[in-house]
Motif scaffolding. Structure first.
Motif, PDB file in Angstrom:
ATOM      1  N   ILE A   1       0.870  -1.188   0.000  1.00 53.35           N
ATOM      2  CA  ILE A   1       0.000   0.000   0.000  1.00 53.35           C
ATOM      3  C   ILE A   1       0.901   1.230   0.000  1.00 53.35           C
ATOM      4  CG2 ILE A   1      -1.856   1.223   1.206  1.00 53.35           C
ATOM      5  CD1 ILE A   1      -2.571  -1.402   2.618  1.00 53.35           C
ATOM      6  N   GLY A   2       0.785   2.049  -1.046  1.00 56.80           N
ATOM      7  CA  GLY A   2       1.699   3.183  -1.197  1.00 56.80           C
ATOM      8  C   GLY A   2       1.099   4.505  -0.745  1.00 56.80           C
ATOM      9  N   ALA A   3       1.964   5.490  -0.555  1.00 59.43           N
ATOM     10  CA  ALA A   3       1.514   6.854  -0.223  1.00 59.43           C
ATOM     11  C   ALA A   3       1.750   7.761  -1.440  1.00 59.43           C
ATOM     12  CB  ALA A   3       2.272   7.375   0.995  1.00 59.43           C
TER      13      ALA A   3
ATOM     14  N   MET B   1      -0.570  -4.394  -5.643  1.00 61.54           N
ATOM     15  CA  MET B   1      -0.186  -3.022  -5.287  1.00 61.54           C
ATOM     16  C   MET B   1      -1.411  -2.156  -5.193  1.00 61.54           C
ATOM     17  SD  MET B   1       2.730  -3.072  -8.025  1.00 61.54           S
ATOM     18  CE  MET B   1       2.118  -4.638  -8.565  1.00 61.54           C
ATOM     19  N   LYS B   2      -1.439  -1.296  -4.162  1.00 62.84           N
ATOM     20  CA  LYS B   2      -2.528  -0.327  -4.018  1.00 62.84           C
ATOM     21  C   LYS B   2      -1.875   1.054  -3.912  1.00 62.84           C
ATOM     22  CE  LYS B   2      -4.914   1.971  -2.006  1.00 62.84           C
ATOM     23  NZ  LYS B   2      -5.080   3.402  -2.302  1.00 62.84           N
ATOM     24  N   PRO B   3      -1.710   1.728  -5.072  1.00 71.35           N
ATOM     25  CA  PRO B   3      -1.123   3.084  -5.023  1.00 71.35           C
ATOM     26  C   PRO B   3      -2.068   4.040  -4.305  1.00 71.35           C
ATOM     27  CG  PRO B   3      -1.189   2.207  -7.286  1.00 71.35           C
ATOM     28  CD  PRO B   3      -2.031   1.309  -6.435  1.00 71.35           C
ATOM     29  N   SER B   4      -1.561   5.202  -3.906  1.00 76.22           N
ATOM     30  CA  SER B   4      -2.424   6.165  -3.213  1.00 76.22           C
ATOM     31  C   SER B   4      -3.367   6.836  -4.204  1.00 76.22           C
ATOM     32  CB  SER B   4      -1.577   7.233  -2.529  1.00 76.22           C
ATOM     33  OG  SER B   4      -2.433   8.233  -2.012  1.00 76.22           O
ATOM     34  N   GLU B   5      -4.616   6.975  -3.799  1.00 74.33           N
ATOM     35  CA  GLU B   5      -5.614   7.619  -4.651  1.00 74.33           C
ATOM     36  C   GLU B   5      -5.383   9.127  -4.727  1.00 74.33           C
ATOM     37  OE1 GLU B   5      -5.934   6.417  -1.693  1.00 74.33           O
ATOM     38  OE2 GLU B   5      -7.510   7.344  -0.498  1.00 74.33           O
ATOM     39  N   LEU B   6      -4.555   9.664  -3.831  1.00 77.31           N
ATOM     40  CA  LEU B   6      -4.326  11.112  -3.834  1.00 77.31           C
ATOM     41  C   LEU B   6      -3.398  11.534  -4.975  1.00 77.31           C
ATOM     42  CD1 LEU B   6      -5.706  10.810  -1.084  1.00 77.31           C
ATOM     43  CD2 LEU B   6      -4.060  12.414  -0.148  1.00 77.31           C
TER      44      LEU B   6
ATOM     45  N   GLY C   1       2.593   5.285   4.908  1.00 72.96           N
ATOM     46  CA  GLY C   1       1.611   6.353   5.116  1.00 72.96           C
ATOM     47  C   GLY C   1       1.598   6.793   6.565  1.00 72.96           C
ATOM     48  N   ASN C   2       0.502   7.403   6.979  1.00 76.24           N
ATOM     49  CA  ASN C   2       0.473   7.966   8.337  1.00 76.24           C
ATOM     50  C   ASN C   2       0.192   6.893   9.389  1.00 76.24           C
ATOM     51  OD1 ASN C   2      -2.519   8.060   9.200  1.00 76.24           O
ATOM     52  ND2 ASN C   2      -2.552   8.886   7.116  1.00 76.24           N
ATOM     53  N   SER C   3       0.505   7.226  10.631  1.00 74.48           N
ATOM     54  CA  SER C   3       0.453   6.187  11.677  1.00 74.48           C
ATOM     55  C   SER C   3      -0.971   5.829  12.090  1.00 74.48           C
ATOM     56  CB  SER C   3       1.291   6.586  12.883  1.00 74.48           C
ATOM     57  OG  SER C   3       1.044   7.913  13.225  1.00 74.48           O
TER      58      SER C   3
ATOM     59  N   GLU D   1       5.868   1.686   7.144  1.00 77.18           N
ATOM     60  CA  GLU D   1       6.751   2.820   6.861  1.00 77.18           C
ATOM     61  C   GLU D   1       5.953   4.074   7.178  1.00 77.18           C
ATOM     62  OE1 GLU D   1       9.899   2.723   5.985  1.00 77.18           O
ATOM     63  OE2 GLU D   1      10.109   0.573   5.643  1.00 77.18           O
ATOM     64  N   LEU D   2       6.131   4.593   8.378  1.00 79.73           N
ATOM     65  CA  LEU D   2       5.284   5.695   8.842  1.00 79.73           C
ATOM     66  C   LEU D   2       6.071   7.004   8.872  1.00 79.73           C
ATOM     67  CD1 LEU D   2       3.628   3.644  11.747  1.00 79.73           C
ATOM     68  CD2 LEU D   2       2.901   3.806   9.359  1.00 79.73           C
ATOM     69  N   GLY D   3       5.545   7.966   9.608  1.00 77.45           N
ATOM     70  CA  GLY D   3       6.210   9.281   9.607  1.00 77.45           C
ATOM     71  C   GLY D   3       6.407   9.800  11.013  1.00 77.45           C
TER      72      GLY D   3
ATOM     73  N   GLY E   1       1.909  17.814  15.619  1.00 76.32           N
ATOM     74  CA  GLY E   1       2.030  16.642  14.742  1.00 76.32           C
ATOM     75  C   GLY E   1       3.026  16.936  13.633  1.00 76.32           C
ATOM     76  N   GLU E   2       3.251  15.902  12.803  1.00 73.99           N
ATOM     77  CA  GLU E   2       4.147  16.082  11.651  1.00 73.99           C
ATOM     78  C   GLU E   2       3.583  17.178  10.734  1.00 73.99           C
ATOM     79  OE1 GLU E   2       4.351  12.476   9.426  1.00 73.99           O
ATOM     80  OE2 GLU E   2       5.781  13.263   7.968  1.00 73.99           O
ATOM     81  N   ILE E   3       4.433  18.095  10.278  1.00 75.80           N
ATOM     82  CA  ILE E   3       3.944  19.217   9.453  1.00 75.80           C
ATOM     83  C   ILE E   3       3.635  18.753   8.033  1.00 75.80           C
ATOM     84  CG2 ILE E   3       4.523  21.487   8.496  1.00 75.80           C
ATOM     85  CD1 ILE E   3       6.146  21.945  11.114  1.00 75.80           C
TER      86      ILE E   3
HETATM   87  P1  NAD Z   1      -2.166   8.489   1.862  1.00 73.58           P
HETATM   88  O1  NAD Z   1      -3.305   9.364   2.172  1.00 73.58           O
HETATM   89  O2  NAD Z   1      -1.759   8.275   0.442  1.00 73.58           O
HETATM   90  O3  NAD Z   1      -2.445   7.098   2.555  1.00 73.58           O
HETATM   91  C1  NAD Z   1      -1.569   6.010   2.383  1.00 73.58           C
HETATM   92  C2  NAD Z   1      -2.340   4.807   1.909  1.00 73.58           C
HETATM   93  O4  NAD Z   1      -3.261   4.413   2.910  1.00 73.58           O
HETATM   94  C3  NAD Z   1      -3.144   5.074   0.634  1.00 73.58           C
HETATM   95  O5  NAD Z   1      -2.889   4.048  -0.277  1.00 73.58           O
HETATM   96  C4  NAD Z   1      -4.577   5.101   1.121  1.00 73.58           C
HETATM   97  O6  NAD Z   1      -5.502   4.639   0.161  1.00 73.58           O
HETATM   98  C5  NAD Z   1      -4.549   4.204   2.327  1.00 73.58           C
HETATM   99  N1  NAD Z   1      -5.564   4.564   3.317  1.00 73.58           N
HETATM  100  C6  NAD Z   1      -5.911   5.816   3.690  1.00 73.58           C
HETATM  101  N2  NAD Z   1      -6.879   5.755   4.644  1.00 73.58           N
HETATM  102  C7  NAD Z   1      -7.135   4.454   4.862  1.00 73.58           C
HETATM  103  C8  NAD Z   1      -8.018   3.749   5.743  1.00 73.58           C
HETATM  104  N3  NAD Z   1      -8.831   4.370   6.568  1.00 73.58           N
HETATM  105  N4  NAD Z   1      -7.994   2.401   5.703  1.00 73.58           N
HETATM  106  C9  NAD Z   1      -7.164   1.749   4.867  1.00 73.58           C
HETATM  107  N5  NAD Z   1      -6.315   2.368   4.007  1.00 73.58           N
HETATM  108  C10 NAD Z   1      -6.293   3.688   4.008  1.00 73.58           C
HETATM  109  O7  NAD Z   1      -0.837   8.983   2.549  1.00 73.58           O
HETATM  110  P2  NAD Z   1      -0.651   9.762   3.931  1.00 73.58           P
HETATM  111  O8  NAD Z   1      -0.998   8.877   5.052  1.00 73.58           O
HETATM  112  O9  NAD Z   1      -1.181  11.126   3.854  1.00 73.58           O
HETATM  113  O10 NAD Z   1       0.943   9.882   3.826  1.00 73.58           O
HETATM  114  C11 NAD Z   1       1.642  10.793   4.563  1.00 73.58           C
HETATM  115  C12 NAD Z   1       2.256  10.132   5.779  1.00 73.58           C
HETATM  116  O11 NAD Z   1       3.037   9.025   5.353  1.00 73.58           O
HETATM  117  C13 NAD Z   1       3.204  11.035   6.518  1.00 73.58           C
HETATM  118  O12 NAD Z   1       3.068  10.781   7.891  1.00 73.58           O
HETATM  119  C14 NAD Z   1       4.566  10.596   6.039  1.00 73.58           C
HETATM  120  O13 NAD Z   1       5.594  10.881   6.936  1.00 73.58           O
HETATM  121  C15 NAD Z   1       4.351   9.136   5.870  1.00 73.58           C
HETATM  122  N6  NAD Z   1       5.252   8.591   4.868  1.00 73.58           N
HETATM  123  C16 NAD Z   1       6.173   7.703   5.297  1.00 73.58           C
HETATM  124  C17 NAD Z   1       7.090   7.196   4.402  1.00 73.58           C
HETATM  125  C18 NAD Z   1       8.129   6.217   4.842  1.00 73.58           C
HETATM  126  O14 NAD Z   1       8.771   5.638   3.973  1.00 73.58           O
HETATM  127  N7  NAD Z   1       8.341   6.007   6.132  1.00 73.58           N
HETATM  128  C19 NAD Z   1       7.059   7.600   3.065  1.00 73.58           C
HETATM  129  C20 NAD Z   1       6.079   8.502   2.674  1.00 73.58           C
HETATM  130  C21 NAD Z   1       5.173   8.984   3.579  1.00 73.58           C
END
Ligand code: NAD
Length: 452
Positions: free
Chosen positions: A108-110, A134-139, A185-187, A207-209, A332-334
Motif C-alpha cells: 500500500i503506497g503513499a 499493489m494499491k497506489p495512493s488515490e491522492l 503512510g500515516n500512523s 513505513e510511517l512518519g 504533529g508532523e507538518i
Molecule cells: P495516503 O493518504 O496516500 O495514505 C496512504 C495509503 O493508505 C493510501 O494508499 C490510502 O488509500 C490508504 N488509506 C488511507 N486511509 C485508509 C483507511 N482508513 N484504511 C485503509 N487504508 C487507508 O498517505 P498519507 O498517510 O497522507 O501519507 C503521509 C504520511 O506518510 C506522513 O506521515 C509521512 O511521513 C508518511 N510517509 C512515510 C514514508 C516512509 O517511507 N516512512 C514515506 C512517505 C510517507
C-alpha cells in the motif's frame, strides 16, 4: 473481479516466482517499464505534485531504476543458501538458511513519492520471489492511473496486480489473507493496517512518519547547514517523510540561520517561489487547509514566507522563529513547507527534547565537532541518522530504510527489502547413518546410556 478473486489468481501462480531466473525476467521487465516511459512518469508526477522534471528523475525514476539494478546485480548472491556454523553433533550434517518467498504480499503506497513508494517495495517483493498486489495512493491520481496502465504491459499479470481506489477498496483488500503487508503512510492508518493484519496473523512492515528533528550546534558552519536544511525541508514542498520537520538551535544562532535559509531559498526558487518551475504544490485541498491552519495557529513569528494561494494549492516556503514546544506547529508532523525553529541552547538540551518525544523516522545534527554528532547518535533513537546533511542517508541502498517506535517497523531498500519479503527457513539435512549415537536421546533415559 473481486479482491478475493484477484488474490486467488495470484495465489495459484506463486510457484512461478520460485524460479530465480523468472525473478530476473520480471525485474528486467520492470526496468523496461521504467525506461520506456520516462516522459509519462514525469508528466504524471507534474500533474500530481507540480514536480520539476529533474526532481522526478533524481528522486523517483532514477531512484527506482537504481533499486532494480541493485536487485538484479545481487539477487543470485542473496538467494544462495547461507551455511551456518555447526557444533560437534552436526559435524556430518548440512545446515543452512534457505531464503524462501512468503507468497502473495500487499503493498500500500503513499502519494508523496508515488512511484518509488510502490515500485521499490515491488522490486524487493519480486526479488524475494513473491507475487504482489499493489494499491497506489488515490491522492496521486495521475501516477496511480499510470501504474495501473503500465505494469500489466510489462510484468506477469498472473503474479502481479494493481488495484486502484481509496479507503473502501483498501479496507476490502485488508480483509483478505496476505502473507505480508507493506504499508507506507500515516500512523493512524498504520494502526488500521496492523489491526486488520492481526486477524490473519499476517506480518507487517509499516513505513510511517512523524516529526524528524534537526539540531544545529552553536559551533557549526551555519550557512552550509542552512542550505542543506532548506533543501531537505522544502523539496517536494515539504511533503517528504524524512524531511527535517523542525530545527533545534541555540538562540544566538537563530538569526544567522534565518539569513542562511533566506539566501538558500532565493537561490533555489528565486524571489517569488510561486513562479519557480522547481517548487512543488500541496497535493490537495485537505492537506492545503491542514498546513495553512497550522501556520495560522502558530504563536511563533513568521520570519520567511507565510503566503498561500488556495486555487493553486501553493504555500510559500515558510520559516517560523521563536517557536515554543507547545506550539501548534510542534504537535504533529507538518508534512508541508513550514519550518519551525525551537530553542535548544546545547546538544544536551536538544537530546533531552528529542528523547521526551516519539522516536523519529530521521534525525539530523549539524556541528563542526564530530564528537557532538556522535554523542547525539549514541544517546538518541531514530529510524535513521544523518550528520551534517539532511535526507542523504536514503541515497545508499546498503543502509536500511525504516522507522522505530511510532515512526514504523521493519525496513527495506537493497538487501533489507529482499530480507523483509523472505522467510529464513532453517534447514538441517542429516544422513540416516549413525543411529547408535542418535539413540542416546531416545527414552528410556537409563543411567547406562548417559553414564559418560
Ligand atoms: P495516503 O493518504 O496516500 O495514505 C496512504 C495509503 O493508505 C493510501 O494508499 C490510502 O488509500 C490508504 N488509506 C488511507 N486511509 C485508509 C483507511 N482508513 N484504511 C485503509 N487504508 C487507508 O498517505 P498519507 O498517510 O497522507 O501519507 C503521509 C504520511 O506518510 C506522513 O506521515 C509521512 O511521513 C508518511 N510517509 C512515510 C514514508 C516512509 O517511507 N516512512 C514515506 C512517505 C510517507
Amino acid at each position: 473481479m473481486s479482491m478475493a478473486a484477484v488474490l486467488e489468481r495470484l495465489r495459484a501462480n506463486v510457484d512461478k516466482m520460485k524460479s530465480v531466473e523468472y525473478r530476473h525476467e520480471q525485474l528486467r521487465a520492470l526496468l523496461r517499464c521504467i525506461d520506456e516511459n520516462v516522459d509519462r512518469w514525469t508528466e504524471a508526477l507534474r500533474k500530481d505534485l507540480h514536480k520539476a522534471k529533474m526532481e522526478c528523475l533524481v528522486m523517483e525514476v532514477n531512484y527506482t531504476r537504481n533499486e532494480v539494478i541493485c536487485h538484479l546485480n545481487n539477487l543470485d548472491e542473496w538467494t544462495k543458501p547461507e551455511y551456518v556454523k555447526k557444533e560437534l553433533l552436526q559435524i556430518s550434517d548440512e545446515c543452512y538458511i534457505q531464503k524462501e518467498p512468503l507468497g502473495v504480499v500487499l503493498i500500500i503506497g503513499a502519494w508523496n513519492y508515488p512511484v518509488q513508494l510502490v515500485l521499490c517495495p515491488l522490486i524487493a517483493a519480486i526479488s524475494a520471489g513473491n507475487c504482489a498486489i499493489m494499491k497506489p495512493s488515490e491522492l496521486s491520481e495521475a501516477t496511480a492511473a499510470l501504474i495501473e496502465e503500465l505494469l500489466p504491459k510489462y510484468v506477469d499479470k498472473d503474479c502481479f496486480a494493481v488495484i486502484n481506489g481509496g479507503v473502501k477498496e483498501t479496507t476490502e483488500l485488508l480483509e483478505q489473507k496476505f502473507d505480508h503487508i507493506m504499508y507506507t503512510g500515516n500512523s493512524n492508518v498504520g494502526k488500521i493496517v496492523m489491526a486488520a493484519a492481526a486477524k490473519h496473523l499476517t506480518p507487517v512492515t509499516l513505513e510511517l512518519g512523524g516529526k524528524s528533528p534537526c539540531y544545529v550546534d552553536k559551533n557549526c558552519d551555519v550557512e552550509v547547514a542552512a542550505r542543506r536544511i532548506a533543501w531537505g525541508r522544502f523539496v517536494n514542498s515539504g511533503q517528504t517523510c524524512i524531511a527535517p520537520d523542525y530545527v533545534l538551535c541555540p538562540s544566538e544562532n537563530q538569526e544567522r540561520l534565518l539569513k542562511g535559509l533566506q539566501a538558500a531559498l532565493e537561490e533555489y526558487f528565486g524571489k517569488d517561489p510561486k513562479e519557480s518551475e522547481d517548487y512543488c504544490r500541496i497535493v490537495n485541498q485537505r492537506h492545503f487547509q491542514r498546513v495553512k491552519t497550522m501556520i495560522e495557529k502558530t504563536k511563533g513569528s513568521i520570519a520567511i514566507g507565510g503566503d498561500s494561494d488556495e486555487k493553486d494549492l501553493y504555500i510559500s516556503p515558510t520559516v517560523v522563529k521563536d517557536v515554543q514546544p507547545t506550539d501548534a506547529l510542534m504537535e504533529g508532523e507538518i508534512f508541508g513547507p513550514v519550518l519551525p525553529i525551537v530553542t535548544a541552547e546545547t546538544a544536551d538540551d536538544a537530546i533531552r527534547f528529542i528523547n521526551s518525544r516519539d522516536k523519529p523516522l530521521a534525525l539530523y545534527a549539524f556541528a563542526n565537532d564530530q564528537k557532538v554528532i556522535r554523542d547525539i547518535v549514541e544517546r538518541t533513537s531514530s529510524g535513521a541518522f544523518c550528520g551534517n546533511d539532511t535526507m542523504m542517508q536514503m541515497s545508499l541502498s546498503t543502509l536500511p530504510f525504516g522507522g522505530v517506535g511510532t515512526s514504523g517497523m521493519g525496513n527495506y531498500h537493497g538487501k533489507f527489502g529482499f530480507d523483509t519479503f523472505s522467510h529464513k527457513k532453517a534447514v538441517m539435512l542429516k544422513a540416516l547413518a549413525m543411529e547408535k549415537m542418535n539413540g542416546l536421546r531416545y527414552p528410556p533415559y537409563t543411567d547406562q546410556k548417559w553414564s559418560w
